[in-house]
Design a protein around this motif. Sequence first.
Motif, PDB file in Angstrom:
ATOM      1  N   SER A  37      47.282  29.163  29.714  1.00 23.55           N
ATOM      2  CA  SER A  37      48.667  29.536  29.399  1.00 23.55           C
ATOM      3  C   SER A  37      48.853  29.606  27.898  1.00 23.55           C
ATOM      4  CB  SER A  37      49.653  28.539  30.018  1.00 23.55           C
ATOM      5  OG  SER A  37      49.465  27.247  29.473  1.00 23.55           O
ATOM      6  N   ASN A  38      49.781  30.447  27.483  1.00 21.78           N
ATOM      7  CA  ASN A  38      50.079  30.624  26.062  1.00 21.78           C
ATOM      8  C   ASN A  38      51.583  30.742  25.880  1.00 21.78           C
ATOM      9  OD1 ASN A  38      47.299  31.108  24.737  1.00 21.78           O
ATOM     10  ND2 ASN A  38      47.264  32.523  26.470  1.00 21.78           N
ATOM     11  N   GLY A  39      52.028  30.422  24.672  1.00 23.01           N
ATOM     12  CA  GLY A  39      53.440  30.570  24.350  1.00 23.01           C
ATOM     13  C   GLY A  39      54.201  29.262  24.453  1.00 23.01           C
ATOM     14  N   PRO A  40      55.420  29.239  23.933  1.00 22.18           N
ATOM     15  CA  PRO A  40      56.249  28.026  23.991  1.00 22.18           C
ATOM     16  C   PRO A  40      56.682  27.723  25.419  1.00 22.18           C
ATOM     17  CG  PRO A  40      57.512  29.885  23.156  1.00 22.18           C
ATOM     18  CD  PRO A  40      56.096  30.352  23.241  1.00 22.18           C
ATOM     19  N   ARG A  62      56.521  30.645  28.471  1.00 27.09           N
ATOM     20  CA  ARG A  62      55.080  30.517  28.691  1.00 27.09           C
ATOM     21  C   ARG A  62      54.562  31.635  29.589  1.00 27.09           C
ATOM     22  NH1 ARG A  62      51.727  26.750  27.198  1.00 27.09           N
ATOM     23  NH2 ARG A  62      53.452  25.463  26.467  1.00 27.09           N
ATOM     24  N   ILE A  63      53.401  32.161  29.238  1.00 22.52           N
ATOM     25  CA  ILE A  63      52.741  33.205  30.019  1.00 22.52           C
ATOM     26  C   ILE A  63      51.401  32.670  30.502  1.00 22.52           C
ATOM     27  CG2 ILE A  63      51.723  35.514  29.987  1.00 22.52           C
ATOM     28  CD1 ILE A  63      54.730  35.543  29.894  1.00 22.52           C
ATOM     29  N   PHE A  64      51.148  32.815  31.800  1.00 23.00           N
ATOM     30  CA  PHE A  64      49.917  32.330  32.411  1.00 23.00           C
ATOM     31  C   PHE A  64      48.973  33.498  32.675  1.00 23.00           C
ATOM     32  CE2 PHE A  64      53.060  29.146  33.271  1.00 23.00           C
ATOM     33  CZ  PHE A  64      52.376  27.949  33.226  1.00 23.00           C
ATOM     34  N   THR A  94      48.457  38.093  35.245  1.00 24.59           N
ATOM     35  CA  THR A  94      49.334  37.391  34.311  1.00 24.59           C
ATOM     36  C   THR A  94      50.709  37.235  34.943  1.00 24.59           C
ATOM     37  OG1 THR A  94      50.026  39.455  33.235  1.00 24.59           O
ATOM     38  CG2 THR A  94      48.151  38.292  32.266  1.00 24.59           C
ATOM     39  N   GLY A  95      51.441  36.218  34.491  1.00 25.09           N
ATOM     40  CA  GLY A  95      52.786  36.009  35.008  1.00 25.09           C
ATOM     41  C   GLY A  95      53.468  34.861  34.311  1.00 25.09           C
ATOM     42  N   THR A  96      54.761  34.710  34.559  1.00 24.16           N
ATOM     43  CA  THR A  96      55.523  33.621  33.951  1.00 24.16           C
ATOM     44  C   THR A  96      55.354  32.311  34.710  1.00 24.16           C
ATOM     45  OG1 THR A  96      57.466  34.312  35.218  1.00 24.16           O
ATOM     46  CG2 THR A  96      57.244  35.185  32.978  1.00 24.16           C
ATOM     47  N   ALA A  97      54.630  32.340  35.815  1.00 27.65           N
ATOM     48  CA  ALA A  97      54.276  31.131  36.563  1.00 27.65           C
ATOM     49  C   ALA A  97      52.822  31.256  36.990  1.00 27.65           C
ATOM     50  CB  ALA A  97      55.178  30.944  37.782  1.00 27.65           C
ATOM     51  N   LYS A  98      52.135  30.126  37.087  1.00 26.54           N
ATOM     52  CA  LYS A  98      50.719  30.147  37.440  1.00 26.54           C
ATOM     53  C   LYS A  98      50.494  30.803  38.792  1.00 26.54           C
ATOM     54  CE  LYS A  98      48.649  26.370  38.789  1.00 26.54           C
ATOM     55  NZ  LYS A  98      48.016  25.024  38.818  1.00 26.54           N
ATOM     56  N   HIS A 131      52.142  33.112  40.245  1.00 29.23           N
ATOM     57  CA  HIS A 131      52.281  34.559  40.184  1.00 29.23           C
ATOM     58  C   HIS A 131      51.027  35.196  39.584  1.00 29.23           C
ATOM     59  CE1 HIS A 131      56.899  33.845  39.953  1.00 29.23           C
ATOM     60  NE2 HIS A 131      56.438  33.740  41.181  1.00 29.23           N
ATOM     61  N   ALA A 132      50.493  34.573  38.542  1.00 29.65           N
ATOM     62  CA  ALA A 132      49.257  35.089  37.937  1.00 29.65           C
ATOM     63  C   ALA A 132      48.111  35.038  38.934  1.00 29.65           C
ATOM     64  CB  ALA A 132      48.922  34.283  36.681  1.00 29.65           C
ATOM     65  N   GLU A 133      48.030  33.961  39.713  1.00 33.49           N
ATOM     66  CA  GLU A 133      46.960  33.842  40.701  1.00 33.49           C
ATOM     67  C   GLU A 133      47.103  34.876  41.808  1.00 33.49           C
ATOM     68  OE1 GLU A 133      45.911  29.060  40.289  1.00 33.49           O
ATOM     69  OE2 GLU A 133      47.089  29.782  41.998  1.00 33.49           O
ATOM     70  N   GLN A 134      48.326  35.143  42.237  1.00 29.46           N
ATOM     71  CA  GLN A 134      48.529  36.165  43.272  1.00 29.46           C
ATOM     72  C   GLN A 134      48.089  37.543  42.766  1.00 29.46           C
ATOM     73  OE1 GLN A 134      49.483  36.214  46.445  1.00 29.46           O
ATOM     74  NE2 GLN A 134      50.076  34.093  46.779  1.00 29.46           N
ATOM     75  N   GLU A 135      48.387  37.842  41.507  1.00 31.17           N
ATOM     76  CA  GLU A 135      47.994  39.143  40.953  1.00 31.17           C
ATOM     77  C   GLU A 135      46.480  39.247  40.849  1.00 31.17           C
ATOM     78  OE1 GLU A 135      48.594  41.044  36.635  1.00 31.17           O
ATOM     79  OE2 GLU A 135      50.479  40.883  37.772  1.00 31.17           O
ATOM     80  N   ALA A 136      45.836  38.167  40.423  1.00 30.02           N
ATOM     81  CA  ALA A 136      44.375  38.159  40.348  1.00 30.02           C
ATOM     82  C   ALA A 136      43.765  38.289  41.737  1.00 30.02           C
ATOM     83  CB  ALA A 136      43.894  36.873  39.674  1.00 30.02           C
ATOM     84  N   ALA A 137      44.356  37.593  42.700  1.00 32.41           N
ATOM     85  CA  ALA A 137      43.854  37.662  44.075  1.00 32.41           C
ATOM     86  C   ALA A 137      43.990  39.067  44.641  1.00 32.41           C
ATOM     87  CB  ALA A 137      44.600  36.664  44.949  1.00 32.41           C
ATOM     88  N   GLU A 138      45.079  39.751  44.304  1.00 36.62           N
ATOM     89  CA  GLU A 138      45.259  41.125  44.793  1.00 36.62           C
ATOM     90  C   GLU A 138      44.142  42.025  44.286  1.00 36.62           C
ATOM     91  OE1 GLU A 138      48.422  44.880  44.614  1.00 36.62           O
ATOM     92  OE2 GLU A 138      48.931  42.971  43.654  1.00 36.62           O
ATOM     93  N   GLN A 139      43.820  41.933  43.006  1.00 29.63           N
ATOM     94  CA  GLN A 139      42.735  42.751  42.463  1.00 29.63           C
ATOM     95  C   GLN A 139      41.421  42.469  43.186  1.00 29.63           C
ATOM     96  OE1 GLN A 139      42.113  42.628  38.252  1.00 29.63           O
ATOM     97  NE2 GLN A 139      44.210  43.189  37.746  1.00 29.63           N
ATOM     98  N   ALA A 140      41.123  41.187  43.359  1.00 28.43           N
ATOM     99  CA  ALA A 140      39.868  40.821  44.005  1.00 28.43           C
ATOM    100  C   ALA A 140      39.840  41.277  45.458  1.00 28.43           C
ATOM    101  CB  ALA A 140      39.666  39.305  43.913  1.00 28.43           C
ATOM    102  N   TYR A 141      40.969  41.122  46.159  1.00 24.82           N
ATOM    103  CA  TYR A 141      41.026  41.531  47.562  1.00 24.82           C
ATOM    104  C   TYR A 141      40.757  43.036  47.685  1.00 24.82           C
ATOM    105  CZ  TYR A 141      42.764  42.620  52.193  1.00 24.82           C
ATOM    106  OH  TYR A 141      42.861  43.089  53.483  1.00 24.82           O
ATOM    107  N   ARG A 142      41.393  43.827  46.843  1.00 26.69           N
ATOM    108  CA  ARG A 142      41.225  45.279  46.938  1.00 26.69           C
ATOM    109  C   ARG A 142      39.770  45.675  46.676  1.00 26.69           C
ATOM    110  NH1 ARG A 142      46.001  47.756  47.618  1.00 26.69           N
ATOM    111  NH2 ARG A 142      47.912  46.701  46.943  1.00 26.69           N
ATOM    112  N   TYR A 143      39.123  44.984  45.744  1.00 23.35           N
ATOM    113  CA  TYR A 143      37.705  45.253  45.469  1.00 23.35           C
ATOM    114  C   TYR A 143      36.856  44.931  46.692  1.00 23.35           C
ATOM    115  CZ  TYR A 143      32.989  44.461  43.722  1.00 23.35           C
ATOM    116  OH  TYR A 143      31.628  44.471  43.560  1.00 23.35           O
ATOM    117  N   LEU A 144      37.078  43.757  47.285  1.00 24.68           N
ATOM    118  CA  LEU A 144      36.267  43.336  48.424  1.00 24.68           C
ATOM    119  C   LEU A 144      36.585  44.135  49.678  1.00 24.68           C
ATOM    120  CD1 LEU A 144      36.220  39.451  47.978  1.00 24.68           C
ATOM    121  CD2 LEU A 144      34.432  41.099  47.400  1.00 24.68           C
TER     122      LEU A 144
END
Length: 246
Positions: free
Chosen positions: A188-191, A195-197, A212-216, A218-231
């Motif tokens: 995470s970065n920012g005050p 904060r951005i995760f 990425t997202g304003t909550a962890k 949300h960032a994990e769901q976005e990462a999971a979506e990318q991985a799911y579509r690849y697999l």
Amino acid sequence: MASKKTRRVTPASELLKKLGVHLDPELLVLALTHRSFAHEAGGIPTNERLEFLGDAVLGVVTAEALYRDYPERPEGDLAKMRAATVSQRPLARIARRLNLGDFILLGKGESRTGGYDKDSILSDTVEALIGAVYLTHGLETTRSFVHFLIDDALEEAAVLGAGLDWKTSLQEICARLGLDAPAYQNVSNGPDHARIFTSRVVIDGEERGTGTGTAKKHAEQEAAEQAYRYLKIREDEQTRQAETLA
């Protein structure tokens, strides 16, 4: 990250027209009072108790609707559909549809950093309004009010499939393909107030998605979506090859 949107001051009566319900002016103000405003005003009551009540009522009404409208869906699907309808992001989208950020009472610091457009503040205020409607009108009117808010989101959830919960869907496809369970690496970065995760999902030692997202979560769901579509492409290719050989 602060929003670039310009906030305007809007009379509360305009909000009541949008909502289609009557609320006592004092209760409406309470439902719109964020803790940052309450603190700067000398510790007046906040909307957090109403939010607690509204969250419970929203959960009951949504669960009832899903149970009645989708008798063929198993419990697991219903739980995912509920989450896709009443979690922070869909509630924030509902709030933006109503321009709710124009009405929320925020402290100066939250206002400067775009608090009127933060998912967490918007979703909490939606729940507080539901709580206020319940206290004023009881369950039947509140049920109609909740349906006014969420019916579009419920219809979308019914056709989302894997998108109901990308993390769960990714875990399931990994199991089908004989891969290790996904592992999430988060930074995470920012005050604190902005904060951005960033999340990376690693499967069998290889990075398969980032988000990425304003909550962890949300960032994990976005990462999971990318991985799911690849697999999923990989899984579909394996299915085609098996059908060709059969």
